[in-house]
Design a protein around this motif. Structure first.
Motif, PDB file in Angstrom:
ATOM      1  N   THR A 132       1.354   2.418   6.429  1.00 56.24           N
ATOM      2  CA  THR A 132       1.165   3.511   5.336  1.00 56.24           C
ATOM      3  C   THR A 132       1.010   4.707   6.016  1.00 56.24           C
ATOM      4  N   ALA A 133       0.235   4.792   7.112  1.00 58.38           N
ATOM      5  CA  ALA A 133       0.059   6.280   7.676  1.00 58.38           C
ATOM      6  C   ALA A 133       1.359   6.745   8.341  1.00 58.38           C
ATOM      7  N   PHE A 134       2.237   5.886   8.901  1.00 60.33           N
ATOM      8  CA  PHE A 134       3.272   6.142   9.686  1.00 60.33           C
ATOM      9  C   PHE A 134       4.793   6.353   8.664  1.00 60.33           C
ATOM     10  N   HIS A 135       4.748   5.909   7.317  1.00 63.41           N
ATOM     11  CA  HIS A 135       6.231   5.415   6.689  1.00 63.41           C
ATOM     12  C   HIS A 135       6.643   6.733   6.248  1.00 63.41           C
ATOM     13  N   ALA A 136       5.726   7.997   6.021  1.00 66.43           N
ATOM     14  CA  ALA A 136       6.250   9.229   5.663  1.00 66.43           C
ATOM     15  C   ALA A 136       6.636  10.073   6.668  1.00 66.43           C
ATOM     16  N   VAL A 137       6.487   9.851   7.963  1.00 63.08           N
ATOM     17  CA  VAL A 137       6.627  10.507   9.207  1.00 63.08           C
ATOM     18  C   VAL A 137       7.394   9.815  10.450  1.00 63.08           C
ATOM     19  N   GLY A 138       7.682   8.752   9.965  1.00 61.54           N
ATOM     20  CA  GLY A 138       8.540   7.789  10.966  1.00 61.54           C
ATOM     21  C   GLY A 138       7.426   6.974  12.349  1.00 61.54           C
ATOM     22  N   GLN A 172       5.645  -1.980  -6.481  1.00 59.42           N
ATOM     23  CA  GLN A 172       6.560  -2.872  -5.592  1.00 59.42           C
ATOM     24  C   GLN A 172       7.450  -3.619  -6.081  1.00 59.42           C
ATOM     25  N   ASN A 173       6.739  -4.666  -7.000  1.00 62.47           N
ATOM     26  CA  ASN A 173       7.458  -5.700  -7.551  1.00 62.47           C
ATOM     27  C   ASN A 173       8.512  -5.057  -8.573  1.00 62.47           C
ATOM     28  N   ARG A 174       8.161  -4.041  -9.173  1.00 61.81           N
ATOM     29  CA  ARG A 174       9.181  -3.222 -10.278  1.00 61.81           C
ATOM     30  C   ARG A 174      10.275  -2.861  -9.418  1.00 61.81           C
ATOM     31  N   ARG A 217       0.734  -1.351   0.076  1.00 57.66           N
ATOM     32  CA  ARG A 217      -0.175   0.015   0.024  1.00 57.66           C
ATOM     33  C   ARG A 217       0.823   1.167  -0.154  1.00 57.66           C
ATOM     34  N   ARG A 218       2.012   1.135   0.291  1.00 61.87           N
ATOM     35  CA  ARG A 218       2.859   2.139   0.173  1.00 61.87           C
ATOM     36  C   ARG A 218       3.085   2.737  -1.065  1.00 61.87           C
ATOM     37  N   PHE A 219       2.909   1.669  -2.295  1.00 61.86           N
ATOM     38  CA  PHE A 219       3.097   2.168  -3.697  1.00 61.86           C
ATOM     39  C   PHE A 219       1.677   2.361  -4.327  1.00 61.86           C
ATOM     40  N   TYR A 220       0.718   2.768  -3.226  1.00 59.38           N
ATOM     41  CA  TYR A 220      -0.779   3.017  -4.199  1.00 59.38           C
ATOM     42  C   TYR A 220      -0.356   4.328  -4.758  1.00 59.38           C
ATOM     43  N   MET A 253      -2.315   1.530 -13.270  1.00 60.08           N
ATOM     44  CA  MET A 253      -1.764   0.249 -12.834  1.00 60.08           C
ATOM     45  C   MET A 253      -2.487  -0.265 -11.730  1.00 60.08           C
ATOM     46  N   ASP A 254      -2.832   0.547 -10.860  1.00 58.85           N
ATOM     47  CA  ASP A 254      -3.746   0.157  -9.490  1.00 58.85           C
ATOM     48  C   ASP A 254      -5.142  -0.224  -9.892  1.00 58.85           C
ATOM     49  N   LEU A 255      -5.645  -0.097 -11.112  1.00 51.74           N
ATOM     50  CA  LEU A 255      -6.864  -0.561 -11.684  1.00 51.74           C
ATOM     51  C   LEU A 255      -6.766  -1.953 -12.364  1.00 51.74           C
ATOM     52  N   GLN A 256      -5.441  -1.957 -13.250  1.00 52.84           N
ATOM     53  CA  GLN A 256      -5.196  -3.063 -13.821  1.00 52.84           C
ATOM     54  C   GLN A 256      -4.671  -4.164 -12.926  1.00 52.84           C
ATOM     55  N   PHE A 257      -4.021  -4.070 -11.976  1.00 54.70           N
ATOM     56  CA  PHE A 257      -3.369  -5.025 -10.961  1.00 54.70           C
ATOM     57  C   PHE A 257      -4.035  -4.826  -9.642  1.00 54.70           C
ATOM     58  N   LYS A 258      -3.784  -5.656  -8.665  1.00 56.64           N
ATOM     59  CA  LYS A 258      -3.932  -5.458  -7.304  1.00 56.64           C
ATOM     60  C   LYS A 258      -3.045  -4.152  -6.822  1.00 56.64           C
ATOM     61  N   PRO A 259      -3.790  -3.381  -6.410  1.00 58.08           N
ATOM     62  CA  PRO A 259      -3.310  -2.082  -6.168  1.00 58.08           C
ATOM     63  C   PRO A 259      -1.823  -1.877  -5.264  1.00 58.08           C
ATOM     64  N   GLY A 260      -1.027  -1.095  -5.841  1.00 61.59           N
ATOM     65  CA  GLY A 260       0.370  -1.225  -5.345  1.00 61.59           C
ATOM     66  C   GLY A 260       1.427  -2.312  -5.760  1.00 61.59           C
TER      67      GLY A 260
END
Length: 318
Positions: free
Chosen positions: A181-187, A284-286, A122-125, A273-280
């Motif tokens: 996801t909520a924390f990853h941008a703020v620590g 992430q895999n790329r 979900r970090r990659f949404y 890409m989030d609509l074509q595949f499972k979001p995120g």
């Protein structure tokens, strides 16, 4: 040369395969302990390997392995993959259910000279990446965070299709997606400045069914959260800057509220890409295949810190 093997052919395993077909590695295959999902694997565009896992690892010669097996099997399978000589592993979240297992896996990866990343997709949404880009362009910073991790579980026995040890640690096994996801941008929270409360234990989750807390992150950002697993609700979070409130409800979408207004404006996030595949999962895999450490991949070390956070929030035994 990238030879990708997906271990597990359930919903998450198939989601990985669909993305990997689009990313076109040099070779792609899946393995599962039974042949039951062969048709789904082949429909996704990959070959299904037979035999034991050890035989599949030896015969296929994977360079990159994606482990999407049931949560309670993640550690044991990851250890077998490490023992086979694979040095690039993407392990589904939460990686382990206890800190003891997490540290065991860290030590094994370090001894093998391997890099393990954990699938917090979900970090990659597109919604999250767009918001981070807008915040950077505004030269502002996130000054506070609020999030909810309500779980919709209709069955009084708990989430269906999961082992008991997984249901008993459901905050870690499932809710940690929104928490990360909520924390990853703020620590992550500063333990000395944060408070966690839980109550209303459930028959399948003795640690509690209502969770509230607040505090300050290690980067000095105030936060607050709430979850009530016995009441209607959904996942969601908000990042606040001086000029804008960034709202992720649902998390796949982005809305903004400007200073001095009450209108919630939808934001174009370019989520093809989030609509074509499972979001995120595509992003992430790329990033994993490219070895792009700057893209936001969650290292195993960081995932173990998230396990520790879940234990503090839910009071799980370490």
């Amino acid at each position: 040369m990238k030879r990708c093997l997906v271990i597990g052919a359930g919903k998450m395993g198939i989601a990985h395969l669909q993305v990997l077909v689009a990313l076109a590695p040099d070779a792609l295959a899946a393995w599962a302990p039974s042949d039951r999902r062969r048709a789904a694997v082949e429909e996704a565009g990959a070959q299904m390997l037979g035999g034991s896992l050890d035989e599949a690892l030896a015969d296929f010669g994977a360079t990159h392995v994606f482990i999407a097996s049931p949560v309670h099997t993640l550690v044991s399978i990851a250890l077998r993959v490490l023992a086979s000589g694979v040095r690039h592993i993407l392990l589904e979240k939460p990686a382990a259910l206890t800190l003891v297992e997490g540290h065991q896996l860290l030590q094994a990866a370090d001894k093998a000279g391997a890099r393990i990343f954990v699938g917090y997709n979900r970090r990659f949404y597109a919604s999250v990446l767009t918001a981070l880009s807008l915040i950077e362009a505004s030269s502002e910073r996130i000054e506070s965070v609020v999030f909810e991790f309500n779980e919709v579980v209709a069955d009084p026995a708990g989430p269906k299709g999961h082992a008991q040890e997984v249901r008993e640690r459901w905050l870690l096994a499932n809710s940690m997606h929104v928490i990360d996801t909520a924390f990853h941008a703020v620590g992550l929270p500063d333990t000395a400045k944060s408070h966690y409360h839980r109550s209303a234990p459930l028959s399948w989750h003795a640690a509690g069914g209502v969770f509230v807390g607040s505090g300050e992150t290690l980067n000095g950002v105030p936060f607050a959260y709430h979850a009530n697993w016995q009441s209607p609700g959904r996942w969601g979070f908000e990042w606040m800057t001086p000029s804008t409130r960034y709202v992720f409800r649902p998390m796949e979408k982005l809305f903004v509220m400007r200073r001095g207004q009450f209108t919630m404006e939808p934001v174009d996030i370019g989520d093809e890409m989030d609509l074509q595949f499972k979001p995120g999962v595509y992003g992430q895999n790329r990033a994993f295949l490219r070895g792009d450490l700057s893209a936001g991949l969650v290292t195993l070390d960081a995932a173990v810190e998230l396990i520790a956070l879940a234990h503090r929030m839910a009071g799980y035994e370490m």
